[in-house]
Design a protein around this motif. Structure first.
Motif: not given
Length: 144
Positions: A45-51, A54-63
């Motif tokens: 779900e989160d990979a789809f949201e990031c795609l 169009g952006s990925v952040s360190k904060n989003k990855l930690e969450q």
């Protein structure tokens, strides 16, 4: 014994955990398998949201990692409790049939509801729902 496997082509990797007790073995197996499914669901779900964004952040990855651990632990615990209760009921009754799933699902639904500070009505509804879902899955498994 709990086994977890991963196969991508010809080589296969198996992980075996022996707790020394069939009840513990099945409970840990259920926890690991369904916990992994819960964690993978969050990752997808989160990979789809990031795609989509169009952006990925360190904060989003930690969450995402925290959310994966939380969901994996929650669903793994639910599965572990269900498998453990259903196996215990099977051993007490001396039979393997749909009634074990019904009792295991009802007890698991009630326990999860109690742990979530549910009121009496909610506990009863969750017990009925858990029993119904577990019994339906058992019947579907029987048909296939």
């Amino acid at each position: 014994m709990p086994r977890a496997g991963f196969s991508a082509g010809s080589p296969k990797v198996d992980v075996v955990i022996d707790m020394g007790n069939p009840l513990l073995n099945r409970t840990v197996d259920g926890f690991l398998k369904i916990g992994a499914v819960g964690a993978c669901r969050v990752a997808a779900e989160d990979a789809f949201e990031c795609l989509h964004k169009g952006s990925v952040s360190k904060n989003k990855l930690e969450q995402t990692l925290k959310k994966m651990c939380k969901e994996g632990a929650y669903w793994g615990t639910v599965a572990g409790v269900y498998v453990g209760v259903a196996y215990g009921v099977e051993r007490v009754r001396g039979r393997y049939d749909w009634k074990n799933a019904l009792i295991g699902g009802a007890v698991t639904g009630a326990l999860i509801s109690v742990a979530g500070n549910g009121k009496a009505d909610k506990i009863a509804k969750d017990a009925i729902t858990g029993g119904a879902i577990a019994t339906a899955v058992e019947f579907i498994n029987y048909l296939t």
